[in-house]
Design a protein around this motif. Structure first.
Motif, PDB file in Angstrom:
ATOM      1  N   MET A   1      41.394  22.428  95.023  1.00 39.51           N
ATOM      2  CA  MET A   1      40.817  22.327  93.680  1.00 39.51           C
ATOM      3  C   MET A   1      41.693  23.066  92.671  1.00 39.51           C
ATOM      4  SD  MET A   1      38.003  20.628  93.158  1.00 39.51           S
ATOM      5  CE  MET A   1      37.391  21.473  91.710  1.00 39.51           C
ATOM      6  N   ILE A   2      42.062  22.372  91.605  1.00 40.00           N
ATOM      7  CA  ILE A   2      42.808  22.995  90.519  1.00 40.00           C
ATOM      8  C   ILE A   2      41.837  23.828  89.681  1.00 40.00           C
ATOM      9  CG2 ILE A   2      44.103  22.532  88.396  1.00 40.00           C
ATOM     10  CD1 ILE A   2      45.148  19.983  89.774  1.00 40.00           C
ATOM     11  N   GLN A   3      42.236  25.030  89.333  1.00 39.30           N
ATOM     12  CA  GLN A   3      41.424  25.921  88.504  1.00 39.30           C
ATOM     13  C   GLN A   3      42.112  26.137  87.158  1.00 39.30           C
ATOM     14  OE1 GLN A   3      38.400  27.037  89.539  1.00 39.30           O
ATOM     15  NE2 GLN A   3      38.683  25.949  91.473  1.00 39.30           N
ATOM     16  N   ALA A   4      41.342  26.610  86.186  1.00 44.34           N
ATOM     17  CA  ALA A   4      41.909  26.920  84.866  1.00 44.34           C
ATOM     18  C   ALA A   4      42.522  28.314  84.925  1.00 44.34           C
ATOM     19  CB  ALA A   4      40.818  26.848  83.798  1.00 44.34           C
ATOM     20  N   ASN A   5      43.625  28.425  85.651  1.00 44.48           N
ATOM     21  CA  ASN A   5      44.182  29.750  85.930  1.00 44.48           C
ATOM     22  C   ASN A   5      45.686  29.816  85.723  1.00 44.48           C
ATOM     23  OD1 ASN A   5      45.086  28.222  88.065  1.00 44.48           O
ATOM     24  ND2 ASN A   5      44.306  29.571  89.664  1.00 44.48           N
ATOM     25  N   CYS A   6      46.226  28.987  84.851  1.00 44.97           N
ATOM     26  CA  CYS A   6      47.670  28.986  84.671  1.00 44.97           C
ATOM     27  C   CYS A   6      48.157  30.348  84.175  1.00 44.97           C
ATOM     28  CB  CYS A   6      48.060  27.883  83.682  1.00 44.97           C
ATOM     29  SG  CYS A   6      49.732  27.249  83.938  1.00 44.97           S
ATOM     30  N   ARG A   7      47.427  30.944  83.245  1.00 44.44           N
ATOM     31  CA  ARG A   7      47.844  32.247  82.721  1.00 44.44           C
ATOM     32  C   ARG A   7      47.809  33.323  83.793  1.00 44.44           C
ATOM     33  NH1 ARG A   7      43.884  32.779  77.742  1.00 44.44           N
ATOM     34  NH2 ARG A   7      42.661  31.495  79.175  1.00 44.44           N
ATOM     35  N   ALA A   8      46.910  33.171  84.754  1.00 48.95           N
ATOM     36  CA  ALA A   8      46.813  34.161  85.829  1.00 48.95           C
ATOM     37  C   ALA A   8      48.019  34.109  86.759  1.00 48.95           C
ATOM     38  CB  ALA A   8      45.532  33.937  86.634  1.00 48.95           C
ATOM     39  N   GLN A   9      48.822  33.066  86.657  1.00 49.55           N
ATOM     40  CA  GLN A   9      49.984  32.910  87.521  1.00 49.55           C
ATOM     41  C   GLN A   9      51.281  33.382  86.871  1.00 49.55           C
ATOM     42  OE1 GLN A   9      50.067  29.096  89.791  1.00 49.55           O
ATOM     43  NE2 GLN A   9      48.220  28.571  88.636  1.00 49.55           N
ATOM     44  N   PHE A  10      51.188  33.922  85.658  1.00 51.14           N
ATOM     45  CA  PHE A  10      52.386  34.433  84.997  1.00 51.14           C
ATOM     46  C   PHE A  10      52.970  35.592  85.799  1.00 51.14           C
ATOM     47  CE2 PHE A  10      50.985  33.053  80.441  1.00 51.14           C
ATOM     48  CZ  PHE A  10      51.112  31.731  80.827  1.00 51.14           C
ATOM     49  N   THR A  11      54.280  35.734  85.707  1.00 52.84           N
ATOM     50  CA  THR A  11      54.991  36.750  86.474  1.00 52.84           C
ATOM     51  C   THR A  11      55.553  37.837  85.556  1.00 52.84           C
ATOM     52  OG1 THR A  11      57.130  35.637  86.299  1.00 52.84           O
ATOM     53  CG2 THR A  11      55.670  34.941  88.099  1.00 52.84           C
ATOM     54  N   ALA A  12      56.068  38.881  86.179  1.00 54.08           N
ATOM     55  CA  ALA A  12      56.713  39.951  85.411  1.00 54.08           C
ATOM     56  C   ALA A  12      57.905  39.406  84.632  1.00 54.08           C
ATOM     57  CB  ALA A  12      57.153  41.066  86.356  1.00 54.08           C
ATOM     58  N   ASP A  13      58.615  38.437  85.191  1.00 52.54           N
ATOM     59  CA  ASP A  13      59.740  37.822  84.478  1.00 52.54           C
ATOM     60  C   ASP A  13      59.282  37.117  83.208  1.00 52.54           C
ATOM     61  OD1 ASP A  13      61.662  38.696  86.225  1.00 52.54           O
ATOM     62  OD2 ASP A  13      61.754  36.833  87.373  1.00 52.54           O
ATOM     63  N   ASP A  14      58.096  36.524  83.253  1.00 51.61           N
ATOM     64  CA  ASP A  14      57.566  35.843  82.069  1.00 51.61           C
ATOM     65  C   ASP A  14      57.347  36.841  80.928  1.00 51.61           C
ATOM     66  OD1 ASP A  14      57.513  33.483  83.548  1.00 51.61           O
ATOM     67  OD2 ASP A  14      55.430  33.773  84.152  1.00 51.61           O
ATOM     68  N   PHE A  15      56.760  37.969  81.256  1.00 47.54           N
ATOM     69  CA  PHE A  15      56.490  38.965  80.218  1.00 47.54           C
ATOM     70  C   PHE A  15      57.780  39.633  79.752  1.00 47.54           C
ATOM     71  CE2 PHE A  15      52.339  38.920  82.572  1.00 47.54           C
ATOM     72  CZ  PHE A  15      51.651  38.238  81.585  1.00 47.54           C
ATOM     73  N   SER A  16      58.751  39.753  80.644  1.00 50.50           N
ATOM     74  CA  SER A  16      60.056  40.265  80.231  1.00 50.50           C
ATOM     75  C   SER A  16      60.717  39.301  79.251  1.00 50.50           C
ATOM     76  CB  SER A  16      60.958  40.463  81.459  1.00 50.50           C
ATOM     77  OG  SER A  16      60.448  41.469  82.313  1.00 50.50           O
ATOM     78  N   PHE A  17      60.540  38.014  79.490  1.00 51.02           N
ATOM     79  CA  PHE A  17      61.073  36.997  78.577  1.00 51.02           C
ATOM     80  C   PHE A  17      60.436  37.142  77.196  1.00 51.02           C
ATOM     81  CE2 PHE A  17      60.470  32.777  76.637  1.00 51.02           C
ATOM     82  CZ  PHE A  17      61.782  32.337  76.552  1.00 51.02           C
TER      83      PHE A  17
END
Length: 234
Positions: A1-17
């Motif tokens: 089942m796909i959940q509305a959790n795309c933001r929960a999958q962000f990584t440390a590299d994403d925030f560094s970007f």
């Protein structure tokens, strides 16, 4: 089942970007790191034009996750369509992320290799009508997600098949997606997974979401041309 959790999958590299793009000084960088720890502030920062521009204008290999990439692009096209609910963006981006893996193009639980890499919508509809209620829920949600993905990201292919083979049109995919999302919104499992409101939104706004994804595919992802934007494997 796909959940509305795309933001929960962000990584440390994403925030560094994000910090690299927005920070003009070391003080800015420290402040941004602090703000990114707050969910509301983080969401507002992710909507910044510079973040979007840096993702789409990059000429090299993006050091971001696929979840971050799909969220930023999906958020922009849905907002332009006046669909501003973040949970909706989270779910639609998660659908794109899931279907970017070819294994998701088959029906849930189907491990049998076939000569084609995808399942026909008609196969899914037939299968859902013949299985147990809980399995039927999973299949019907998958069918709705699949209809959204195909009609949103591959509208040209759908139209070409209509012309050459008499295959189902975009209106068929819209009808299938709408009906399945709306009917599954009242299912107990949708309530347990907190997806009922998202399914209602997708059922009511399927065409607008599909058209927004058409714009994403045509102007940003260039699915019919050699890609120029790459994401570093994670």
């Amino acid at each position: 089942m796909i959940q509305a959790n795309c933001r929960a999958q962000f990584t440390a590299d994403d925030f560094s970007f994000v910090v690299r793009v927005l920070a003009k000084s070391q003080r800015d960088a420290v402040s941004l790191v602090s703000l990114l720890s707050d969910e509301a502030e983080r969401d507002a920062i992710l909507d910044h034009d510079l973040i979007y521009d840096s993702v789409v204008d990059s000429a090299g290999c993006l050091q971001v996750s696929a979840a971050f990439y799909f969220y930023i692009l999906t958020r922009r096209v849905l907002r332009r369509a006046s669909l501003d609910e973040r949970a909706l963006t989270d779910y639609v981006a998660a659908v794109l992320l899931a279907f970017s893996k070819t294994s998701q193009l088959r029906a849930p639980g189907d491990q049998t290799p076939t000569s084609r890499s995808f399942t026909y919508i008609s196969d899914l509809i037939t299968q859902a009508s013949q299985c147990a209620p809980e399995q039927a829920f999973v299949l019907r949600v998958h069918t709705a997600n699949y209809a959204l993905f195909l009609s949103g990201m591959f509208a040209e292919r759908v139209n070409a098949h209509v012309q050459r083979r008499g295959a189902p049109s975009l209106s068929f995919y819209e009808a299938v997606g709408q009906s399945n999302y709306l009917s599954m919104a009242d299912h107990p499992q949708a309530r347990r997974t907190e997806l009922q409101q998202i399914f209602r939104m997708l059922g009511g706004e399927f065409r607008r979401v599909r058209q927004a994804l058409n714009i994403l595919a045509d102007t940003l992802l260039h699915l019919h041309a050699t890609p120029t934007i790459l994401i570093r494997p994670t």
